[in-house]
Design a protein around this motif. Structure first.
Motif, PDB file in Angstrom:
ATOM      1  N   ARG A  10      13.681  22.062  32.643  1.00 59.99           N
ATOM      2  CA  ARG A  10      13.423  23.491  32.862  1.00 59.99           C
ATOM      3  C   ARG A  10      13.092  24.201  31.557  1.00 59.99           C
ATOM      4  N   ILE A  11      13.800  23.840  30.500  1.00 62.25           N
ATOM      5  CA  ILE A  11      13.511  24.450  29.200  1.00 62.25           C
ATOM      6  C   ILE A  11      12.095  24.092  28.760  1.00 62.25           C
ATOM      7  N   LEU A  12      11.715  22.848  28.934  1.00 53.62           N
ATOM      8  CA  LEU A  12      10.353  22.443  28.583  1.00 53.62           C
ATOM      9  C   LEU A  12       9.320  23.162  29.445  1.00 53.62           C
ATOM     10  N   LEU A  13       9.626  23.351  30.706  1.00 51.99           N
ATOM     11  CA  LEU A  13       8.711  24.055  31.600  1.00 51.99           C
ATOM     12  C   LEU A  13       8.564  25.519  31.192  1.00 51.99           C
ATOM     13  N   ILE A  14       9.669  26.149  30.824  1.00 52.85           N
ATOM     14  CA  ILE A  14       9.617  27.545  30.364  1.00 52.85           C
ATOM     15  C   ILE A  14       8.796  27.642  29.089  1.00 52.85           C
ATOM     16  N   LEU A  15       9.018  26.736  28.150  1.00 50.08           N
ATOM     17  CA  LEU A  15       8.243  26.741  26.903  1.00 50.08           C
ATOM     18  C   LEU A  15       6.758  26.509  27.175  1.00 50.08           C
ATOM     19  N   LEU A  16       6.451  25.635  28.124  1.00 51.30           N
ATOM     20  CA  LEU A  16       5.058  25.382  28.483  1.00 51.30           C
ATOM     21  C   LEU A  16       4.401  26.644  29.022  1.00 51.30           C
ATOM     22  N   TYR A  17       5.091  27.345  29.923  1.00 49.26           N
ATOM     23  CA  TYR A  17       4.535  28.596  30.454  1.00 49.26           C
ATOM     24  C   TYR A  17       4.341  29.637  29.358  1.00 49.26           C
ATOM     25  N   ILE A  18       5.282  29.707  28.425  1.00 43.90           N
ATOM     26  CA  ILE A  18       5.148  30.665  27.320  1.00 43.90           C
ATOM     27  C   ILE A  18       3.923  30.328  26.490  1.00 43.90           C
ATOM     28  N   PHE A  19       3.785  29.052  26.098  1.00 37.48           N
ATOM     29  CA  PHE A  19       2.656  28.665  25.251  1.00 37.48           C
ATOM     30  C   PHE A  19       1.313  28.811  25.962  1.00 37.48           C
ATOM     31  N   LEU A  20       1.295  28.695  27.272  1.00 36.85           N
ATOM     32  CA  LEU A  20       0.052  28.858  28.007  1.00 36.85           C
ATOM     33  C   LEU A  20      -0.303  30.333  28.213  1.00 36.85           C
ATOM     34  N   ASN A  21       0.692  31.203  28.308  1.00 36.13           N
ATOM     35  CA  ASN A  21       0.433  32.610  28.602  1.00 36.13           C
ATOM     36  C   ASN A  21       0.240  33.471  27.363  1.00 36.13           C
ATOM     37  N   VAL A  22       0.770  33.071  26.226  1.00 40.73           N
ATOM     38  CA  VAL A  22       0.666  33.897  25.018  1.00 40.73           C
ATOM     39  C   VAL A  22      -0.792  34.102  24.592  1.00 40.73           C
ATOM     40  N   PRO A  23      -1.647  33.088  24.554  1.00 36.49           N
ATOM     41  CA  PRO A  23      -3.042  33.350  24.153  1.00 36.49           C
ATOM     42  C   PRO A  23      -3.770  34.305  25.103  1.00 36.49           C
ATOM     43  N   TYR A  24      -3.561  34.137  26.395  1.00 34.33           N
ATOM     44  CA  TYR A  24      -4.194  35.036  27.368  1.00 34.33           C
ATOM     45  C   TYR A  24      -3.704  36.466  27.165  1.00 34.33           C
ATOM     46  N   THR A  25      -2.392  36.627  27.048  1.00 35.25           N
ATOM     47  CA  THR A  25      -1.819  37.954  26.888  1.00 35.25           C
ATOM     48  C   THR A  25      -2.307  38.613  25.604  1.00 35.25           C
ATOM     49  N   THR A  26      -2.322  37.865  24.521  1.00 31.07           N
ATOM     50  CA  THR A  26      -2.771  38.403  23.234  1.00 31.07           C
ATOM     51  C   THR A  26      -4.228  38.832  23.301  1.00 31.07           C
ATOM     52  N   PHE A  73       0.163  39.452  36.026  1.00 29.33           N
ATOM     53  CA  PHE A  73      -0.542  38.172  35.978  1.00 29.33           C
ATOM     54  C   PHE A  73       0.360  37.050  35.482  1.00 29.33           C
ATOM     55  N   ASN A  74       1.170  37.328  34.473  1.00 32.47           N
ATOM     56  CA  ASN A  74       2.072  36.297  33.960  1.00 32.47           C
ATOM     57  C   ASN A  74       3.151  35.957  34.979  1.00 32.47           C
ATOM     58  N   PHE A  75       3.650  36.954  35.690  1.00 32.67           N
ATOM     59  CA  PHE A  75       4.654  36.689  36.708  1.00 32.67           C
ATOM     60  C   PHE A  75       4.068  35.874  37.861  1.00 32.67           C
ATOM     61  N   LEU A  76       2.853  36.207  38.255  1.00 33.13           N
ATOM     62  CA  LEU A  76       2.225  35.446  39.343  1.00 33.13           C
ATOM     63  C   LEU A  76       1.985  33.997  38.935  1.00 33.13           C
ATOM     64  N   GLY A  77       1.773  33.770  37.652  1.00 30.18           N
ATOM     65  CA  GLY A  77       1.573  32.408  37.171  1.00 30.18           C
ATOM     66  C   GLY A  77       2.826  31.562  37.248  1.00 30.18           C
ATOM     67  N   VAL A  78       3.996  32.179  37.084  1.00 29.84           N
ATOM     68  CA  VAL A  78       5.246  31.421  37.121  1.00 29.84           C
ATOM     69  C   VAL A  78       6.013  31.663  38.405  1.00 29.84           C
ATOM     70  N   ASP A  79       5.417  32.293  39.364  1.00 31.51           N
ATOM     71  CA  ASP A  79       6.096  32.602  40.616  1.00 31.51           C
ATOM     72  C   ASP A  79       6.535  31.343  41.347  1.00 31.51           C
ATOM     73  N   GLY A  80       5.825  30.262  41.195  1.00 33.07           N
ATOM     74  CA  GLY A  80       6.153  29.029  41.906  1.00 33.07           C
ATOM     75  C   GLY A  80       7.173  28.165  41.206  1.00 33.07           C
TER      76      GLY A  80
END
Length: 85
Positions: A10-26, A73-80
């Motif tokens: 779960r920690i790895l999954l959370i980190l993966l979502y963070i690293f994938l969403n930060v460039p889009y958000t920025t 958008f970020n919430f919808l990405g991790v909704d599942g």
């Protein structure tokens, strides 16, 4: 022992979502800030407002729609994430 693996996963999954969403958000927020008029910053500077206060009091309220959009958008990405169990 299986609980430890699940927590690590779960920690790895959370980190993966963070690293994938930060460039889009920025990118999204930088582009939104670029569309704002510099007149607001200049007027605040003329009135004697320090740069940090200009950001928090003037610029941040102007970008609230972009912050809400990025949050949705970020919430919808991790909704599942709860559907993985």
């Amino acid at each position: 022992r299986p609980l430890e693996v699940n927590v690590k996963g779960r920690i790895l999954l959370i980190l993966l979502y963070i690293f994938l969403n930060v460039p889009y958000t920025t990118t999204y927020l930088l582009n939104f800030f670029a569309t704002l008029s510099k007149t607001y910053e200049e007027a605040a500077a003329i009135d004697g407002c320090p740069p940090a206060k200009t950001f928090w009091v003037i610029m941040l309220p102007l970008v609230q729609p972009a912050l809400i959009t990025v949050t949705i958008f970020n919430f919808l990405g991790v909704d599942g994430i709860d559907k993985l169990d």
